[in-house]
Motif scaffolding. Structure first.
Motif, short mmCIF file in Angstrom:
data_model
loop_
_atom_site.label_atom_id
_atom_site.label_comp_id
_atom_site.label_asym_id
_atom_site.label_seq_id
_atom_site.Cartn_x
_atom_site.Cartn_y
_atom_site.Cartn_z
N PRO A 132 -18.05 -26.30 19.47
CA PRO A 132 -17.85 -25.07 19.11
C PRO A 132 -18.97 -24.69 18.13
O PRO A 132 -18.81 -24.39 17.14
CB PRO A 132 -16.42 -25.14 18.40
N THR A 133 -20.10 -24.35 18.78
CA THR A 133 -21.43 -23.82 18.04
C THR A 133 -21.27 -22.25 17.76
O THR A 133 -20.09 -21.56 18.52
CB THR A 133 -22.78 -24.01 18.79
N PRO A 134 -21.93 -21.85 16.64
CA PRO A 134 -21.97 -20.56 16.58
C PRO A 134 -22.11 -19.64 17.78
O PRO A 134 -21.38 -18.63 18.31
CB PRO A 134 -22.97 -20.13 15.56
N VAL A 136 -21.48 -20.69 21.08
CA VAL A 136 -20.27 -20.74 21.87
C VAL A 136 -19.11 -19.79 21.53
O VAL A 136 -18.52 -19.12 22.37
CB VAL A 136 -19.88 -22.33 21.85
N LEU A 137 -18.77 -19.80 20.13
CA LEU A 137 -17.69 -18.99 19.63
C LEU A 137 -17.92 -17.65 19.46
O LEU A 137 -17.11 -16.80 19.72
CB LEU A 137 -17.18 -19.82 18.38
N GLY A 138 -19.06 -17.27 18.97
CA GLY A 138 -19.75 -16.00 18.98
C GLY A 138 -19.93 -15.23 20.20
O GLY A 138 -19.79 -13.74 20.18
N GLN A 139 -20.50 -15.85 21.03
CA GLN A 139 -20.95 -15.00 22.36
C GLN A 139 -20.38 -15.48 23.44
O GLN A 139 -19.62 -14.58 24.13
CB GLN A 139 -22.63 -15.47 22.39
N GLU A 140 -20.19 -16.96 23.80
CA GLU A 140 -19.61 -17.01 24.93
C GLU A 140 -18.12 -16.99 25.35
O GLU A 140 -17.88 -16.39 26.31
CB GLU A 140 -20.04 -18.69 25.28
N LEU A 141 -17.41 -17.50 24.22
CA LEU A 141 -15.81 -17.41 24.47
C LEU A 141 -15.36 -16.00 24.61
O LEU A 141 -14.74 -15.63 25.62
CB LEU A 141 -15.19 -18.06 23.41
N PRO A 142 -16.00 -15.03 23.78
CA PRO A 142 -15.44 -13.58 23.81
C PRO A 142 -15.82 -12.94 25.24
O PRO A 142 -15.19 -12.47 26.03
CB PRO A 142 -16.17 -12.81 22.77
N ALA A 143 -17.28 -13.39 25.86
CA ALA A 143 -17.73 -12.84 27.30
C ALA A 143 -16.92 -13.44 28.19
O ALA A 143 -16.47 -12.75 29.20
CB ALA A 143 -19.23 -13.22 27.28
N LEU A 144 -16.55 -14.77 28.07
CA LEU A 144 -15.71 -15.08 29.09
C LEU A 144 -14.35 -14.89 29.18
O LEU A 144 -13.90 -14.62 30.29
CB LEU A 144 -15.83 -16.74 29.13
N ASP A 165 -10.64 -30.46 11.53
CA ASP A 165 -9.96 -29.06 11.28
C ASP A 165 -10.65 -27.98 11.08
O ASP A 165 -10.20 -26.83 11.45
CB ASP A 165 -9.33 -29.37 9.95
N ARG A 166 -11.77 -27.91 10.46
CA ARG A 166 -12.88 -26.90 10.00
C ARG A 166 -13.15 -26.10 11.68
O ARG A 166 -12.98 -25.01 11.79
CB ARG A 166 -13.78 -27.23 9.54
N GLU A 167 -13.65 -27.13 12.46
CA GLU A 167 -13.99 -26.43 13.61
C GLU A 167 -12.56 -25.94 14.55
O GLU A 167 -12.74 -24.82 15.05
CB GLU A 167 -14.44 -27.60 14.50
N ILE A 168 -11.40 -26.57 14.21
CA ILE A 168 -10.28 -26.06 14.87
C ILE A 168 -10.13 -24.59 14.29
O ILE A 168 -9.57 -23.53 15.27
CB ILE A 168 -9.27 -26.71 14.90
N LEU A 169 -10.00 -24.33 13.37
CA LEU A 169 -9.96 -23.15 12.64
C LEU A 169 -10.82 -21.98 13.02
O LEU A 169 -10.68 -20.94 13.39
CB LEU A 169 -10.37 -23.18 10.89
N GLU A 170 -12.36 -22.48 13.25
CA GLU A 170 -13.31 -21.53 13.55
C GLU A 170 -13.25 -21.00 15.20
O GLU A 170 -13.16 -20.20 15.75
CB GLU A 170 -14.69 -21.99 13.64
N THR A 171 -12.55 -22.04 15.73
CA THR A 171 -12.22 -21.73 17.27
C THR A 171 -11.18 -20.95 17.45
O THR A 171 -11.18 -20.07 18.60
CB THR A 171 -12.07 -23.14 18.23
#
Ligand code: URP
Ligand code: ZN
Ligand code: ZN
Ligand code: ZN
Length: 463
Positions: A132-134, A136-144, A165-171
């Motif tokens: 879950p890089t920035p 992936v989370l900021g661009q790819e997931l929303p676009a997909l 846990d931190r990554e889960i929160l961000e994701t």
């Protein structure tokens, strides 16, 4: 000129709401009419004496997924979707697995490449977010998510997959922003590793220690934590493959607090126990979470009856047994830790739930349809195109013989695995015809049409 391409006549239609006698008229792959008596069809298929159900939707299957060094999954998209069709399914939702360092788009195009032209029924991918890089989370997931990939799975265990846990929160935050539905595999990885190392030091390396090193608190704690993280972010969450009462109670408590937590259980938690990891060839039954005990089976049935579980999925994850790239991986001899996790089950999911659930009076026909089809469609944004018998819905239908008695055996099945965990299990009720968007795919035990499946783009899921 005909009014309908196909009329299904004389069947008993079962939906998640009702049971009624009706004919179904199909035009251009969709349901165009539901009436007492329909006439003027190019083709008429007699469904007298059969239940006509919305096709099964299995929202948790693994197909052609990388599973560790030297390990190969037993199904490709051809064999998995064929097996699914024979089992009364018209849509499967496999996972598109993101390798570390890989973009979600690259992962998706790889899986689409594998699936294209190979599928006998419809397919709609979930994503697995392992990196879950920035970006992936900021661009790819929303676009997909905008493009219809509106669900993804996170793991709290497995090397190369697990998120902090931190990554889960961000994701989860990315899910909230893009309106996607997150799913989670809830087991405490540190606790598993602690118990596993202790077991191995004591020479406890047989398959049965797979179960004892992933005890119920491992799952309960992670389920509690996952729900808490979703609560912090204020986002819905699906807890997949729940195996026991304590994890189930975490879901119930969360719902009691008004949280949108959804639950899934699977056939293995109703039918197998940890004793199935003590038999010869026990590697065949190694999956995670592991099957538990009789009391856990009773609990999972209660969860089904009381609606704690919204969906009943197979978690089909097939490996060949007689194969060093499967359950007989050479390192598996050294320790259970190296036995690939997962069992086949896409073809036996509906018969097991019908026989053990409907026939034994535990659930209604409506519950059966909801748990195997309609709720999957609703949860993941496929409804009412899928999971419904209604005007305008895709004509994804299954004829079900409620009295057909079958003994589950490897010879009967069409998956790529070389065994079934349910060998010898007797069931009453079996799918006898599977139709996808108006085309008969399987009829009376034979594949009629090949490769008719396509990828289904989804709407936003339940919020
Ligand atoms: O053992 C299992 N369930 N393997 C499949 C992967 C997963 O965690 O769902
Ligand atoms: Zn595709
Ligand atoms: Zn999982
Ligand atoms: Zn799974």
């Amino acid at each position: 000129m005909s009014s309908y391409d196909t009329i299904i006549s004389g069947g008993t239609v079962v939906t998640a709401a009702d049971t009624f006698k009706a004919d179904i008229g199909i035009r251009n792959g969709r349901i165009a009419a539901i009436a007492d008596k329909l006439e003027n069809g190019t083709e008429v298929i007699d469904a007298t004496g059969k239940l006509v159900l919305p096709g099964g939707i299995d929202s948790h299957v693994h197909i052609a997924q990388p599973s560790g060094e030297g390990v190969v999954m037993a199904d490709d998209f051809d064999s998995a979707t064929r097996s699914a069709a024979f089992g009364g399914n018209t849509t499967v939702m496999p996972f598109c697995f993101q390798e570390k360092g890989q973009s979600l788009r690259d992962a998706l195009s790889w899986y689409h490449g594998l699936a294209e032209g190979q599928c006998h029924i419809d397919v709609s991918f979930h994503l697995i977010v392992s990196d879950p890089t920035p970006q992936v989370l900021g661009q790819e997931l929303p676009a997909l998510a905008e493009e219809g990939y509106t669900s993804f799975k996170m793991f709290m265990t497995y090397e190369g997959l697990k998120l902090t846990d931190r990554e889960i929160l961000e994701t989860l935050t990315a899910a909230k922003i893009s309106g996607a539905m997150p799913m989670i595999h809830a087991e405490n990885d540190d606790a598993i590793e602690f118990l596993r190392e202790k077991a191995e030091l004591a020479g406890e390396t047989a398959p049965k220690y797979h179960a004892s090193t992933r005890p119920i608190p491992v799952e309960r704690e992670a389920t509690h934590r996952a729900i808490s993280l979703a609560e912090i972010v204020d986002v819905p969450l699906v807890i997949v493959h729940v195996s026991n009462r304590e994890a189930m109670e975490e879901i119930q408590r969360a719902r009691g607090r008004g949280l949108k937590i959804y639950g899934e259980t699977c056939p293995q938690y109703l039918v197998l126990t940890a004793e199935d990891l003590e038999i010869p060839q026990a590697a065949k039954n190694v999956c995670s979470p592991p099957p538990r005990d009789k009391a856990s089976q009773v609990a999972c049935w209660e969860g089904i009856e009381q609606g704690v579980f919204d969906v009943f999925s197979s978690d089909h994850c097939p490996f060949r047994y007689e194969d060093t790239a499967g359950k007989m991986h050479p390192k598996g001899e050294k320790s259970f830790r190296w036995i690939p996790n997962g069992i086949p089950g896409v073809e036996t999911r509906l018969p097991i739930l019908f026989s053990e659930g409907v026939k034994k009076g535990r659930i209604s026909l409506q519950d059966f349809v909801a748990l195997t089809s309609t709720n999957h469609a609703k949860l993941y944004g496929l409804y009412p195109k899928k999971g419904a018998i209604a005007i305008g819905a895709d004509a994804d239908l299954v004829f079900w013989d409620p009295d057909k008695q079958m003994t589950i055996s490897q010879e009967l099945l069409h998956h790529g695995a070389d065994y079934t965990p349910y060998e010898g299990f007797e069931v009453t009720g079996w799918p006898v015809l599977t139709m996808v968007r108006g085309k008969v795919i399987v009829q009376d035990g034979a594949l009629v049409t090949s490769s008719e499946g396509s990828h289904v783009v989804r709407d936003k899921p339940l919020g």
